[in-house]
Write a protein that holds these residues in place. Sequence first.
Motif, PDB file in Angstrom:
ATOM      1  N   ALA A  13     -62.023  31.310  53.994  1.00 20.06           N
ATOM      2  CA  ALA A  13     -61.005  31.874  53.115  1.00 20.06           C
ATOM      3  C   ALA A  13     -60.058  30.793  52.599  1.00 20.06           C
ATOM      4  O   ALA A  13     -59.725  30.757  51.405  1.00 20.06           O
ATOM      5  N   VAL A  14     -59.614  29.904  53.488  1.00 22.08           N
ATOM      6  CA  VAL A  14     -58.734  28.813  53.055  1.00 22.08           C
ATOM      7  C   VAL A  14     -59.458  27.920  52.055  1.00 22.08           C
ATOM      8  O   VAL A  14     -58.873  27.479  51.052  1.00 22.08           O
ATOM      9  N   SER A  15     -60.743  27.651  52.287  1.00 18.12           N
ATOM     10  CA  SER A  15     -61.518  26.801  51.379  1.00 18.12           C
ATOM     11  C   SER A  15     -61.619  27.426  49.998  1.00 18.12           C
ATOM     12  O   SER A  15     -61.425  26.758  48.972  1.00 18.12           O
ATOM     13  N   VAL A  16     -61.946  28.725  49.947  1.00 18.50           N
ATOM     14  CA  VAL A  16     -62.080  29.412  48.658  1.00 18.50           C
ATOM     15  C   VAL A  16     -60.742  29.424  47.922  1.00 18.50           C
ATOM     16  O   VAL A  16     -60.665  29.126  46.722  1.00 18.50           O
ATOM     17  N   LEU A 100     -67.189  22.198  52.632  1.00 20.91           N
ATOM     18  CA  LEU A 100     -67.469  20.769  52.581  1.00 20.91           C
ATOM     19  C   LEU A 100     -66.474  20.066  51.659  1.00 20.91           C
ATOM     20  O   LEU A 100     -66.007  18.963  51.951  1.00 20.91           O
ATOM     21  N   ARG A 101     -66.116  20.702  50.540  1.00 21.72           N
ATOM     22  CA  ARG A 101     -65.095  20.130  49.651  1.00 21.72           C
ATOM     23  C   ARG A 101     -63.777  19.954  50.392  1.00 21.72           C
ATOM     24  O   ARG A 101     -63.082  18.951  50.228  1.00 21.72           O
ATOM     25  N   LEU A 102     -63.432  20.953  51.196  1.00 23.92           N
ATOM     26  CA  LEU A 102     -62.172  20.882  51.929  1.00 23.92           C
ATOM     27  C   LEU A 102     -62.201  19.732  52.940  1.00 23.92           C
ATOM     28  O   LEU A 102     -61.211  19.003  53.103  1.00 23.92           O
ATOM     29  N   ILE A 103     -63.330  19.538  53.612  1.00 26.45           N
ATOM     30  CA  ILE A 103     -63.436  18.430  54.558  1.00 26.45           C
ATOM     31  C   ILE A 103     -63.227  17.093  53.841  1.00 26.45           C
ATOM     32  O   ILE A 103     -62.466  16.233  54.290  1.00 26.45           O
ATOM     33  N   ARG A 200     -74.282  23.909  60.502  1.00 26.03           N
ATOM     34  CA  ARG A 200     -74.570  24.149  59.080  1.00 26.03           C
ATOM     35  C   ARG A 200     -74.036  23.014  58.216  1.00 26.03           C
ATOM     36  O   ARG A 200     -74.722  22.496  57.331  1.00 26.03           O
ATOM     37  N   LEU A 201     -72.794  22.609  58.488  1.00 23.03           N
ATOM     38  CA  LEU A 201     -72.205  21.503  57.731  1.00 23.03           C
ATOM     39  C   LEU A 201     -72.983  20.211  57.967  1.00 23.03           C
ATOM     40  O   LEU A 201     -73.143  19.395  57.057  1.00 23.03           O
TER      41      LEU A 201
END
Length: 417
Positions: A13-16, A100-103, A200-201
């Motif tokens: 949710a935070v990533s989206v 992955l973008r957030l990481i 998964r990541l």
Amino acid sequence: MVEEVFRAEYGRAVSVLTRVLGDIDLAEDAVQDAFATAVRRWPVDGVPASPAGWIITTARNRAVDRLRRAAKGAEKHAQAALLAHEPEEGEVGDVPDDRLRLIFTCCHPSLAPQARVALTLKLLGGLSTAEIARAFLVAETTMAQRIVRAKGKIRAARIPYRVPRDADLPARLEAVLAVVYLIFNEGWLDRADLADEAIRLGRVLAELMPDEPEVWGLLALMLLVASRREARLRDGEIVLLRDQDRSLWNAALVAEGQDLVRRCLRWNRPGPYQIQAAINAVHSDPPTDWHQVVALYNQLMAIAPSPVVALHRAVAVAEVEGPAVALLEVDTLDLDRYHLFHAVRADLLQRLGKNPVPALEAALERAEHPAERDLLRTRLGLAAADQQDRADDDHQRDHDPHPDRHAAGLRRRGRRR
């Protein structure tokens, strides 16, 4: 139910919302508001058909309200209007790259290395500041300051929310791998959602960077450790590796992990994750070749030395050179805050016939996880009872007019044990 959804969906949710808003702080606040609303409404209205979609939609609406209340000009009004009409296809379906973008955003080179990892654990894993501080063996206030500073740096430097270009990937790889592995470590024992997300990541990273052996090494390490998940707990208490029922291990994960280790060996570019994966591969091939494990730890200490690595190496040394040699090495380490340091010391002391109770008490005082505390309580109870038996035997020997008869009794008790 809200807690389960939080554990499973907070990071997504935070990533989206970060993708939609372009503001990590606003995204996190909006998601937290949405979960607070769920705590109030779901017990009354019932759990929605798509809990994750409900959280993301509610969070977005909260963000719209925040922007409109804080609007001070055309830019804020325009941002709120755009957000209000943002399409919702990503809120119910899967958004595989947002996390992955957030990481990669949190692992920008301008941020301090430990801050990168801590911030990503907070945002992606939904871990509390206290949990992250425990993983880093620092005070909670120290970790809170690191996270606040990292968020401020992202905002001030306008760090973009995206996977970087190919040329920029290697500079962020070390921190990204550290984040993924810490997420796995926080989840693999009793939060399968976090551990599975880390795997998964890892697979996504392997597709993104197929020529990086450390990416494959990390994936192999996580698969080999995850293969033992079903054997790791018994009646809520941790089962040590040597006592695990290997028939409960996931043979498919073991085979995949070992295959990836062999793939890494062909690269001949060893790194910390590849070596740790190789150590776990040796453990997964019984009986454990402890000489090989020590050799691998020697290699790990040569390229990535740390007190924690030295502690694990000492455990292997105890199997090869005996507990006395291992204890000498352990006692040189500055790991007083780390519960496993005291637990290892206790085991070595007990094997040497010395009193392990103080070390077990220190380990119990520092352990956080309930399963670890249960294991330590069990060990402490057995050790305390053994020490009491020894004290009673010593007292009886000192006052027994027939020492030969007493010695025979001790031999009989020893056979019973």
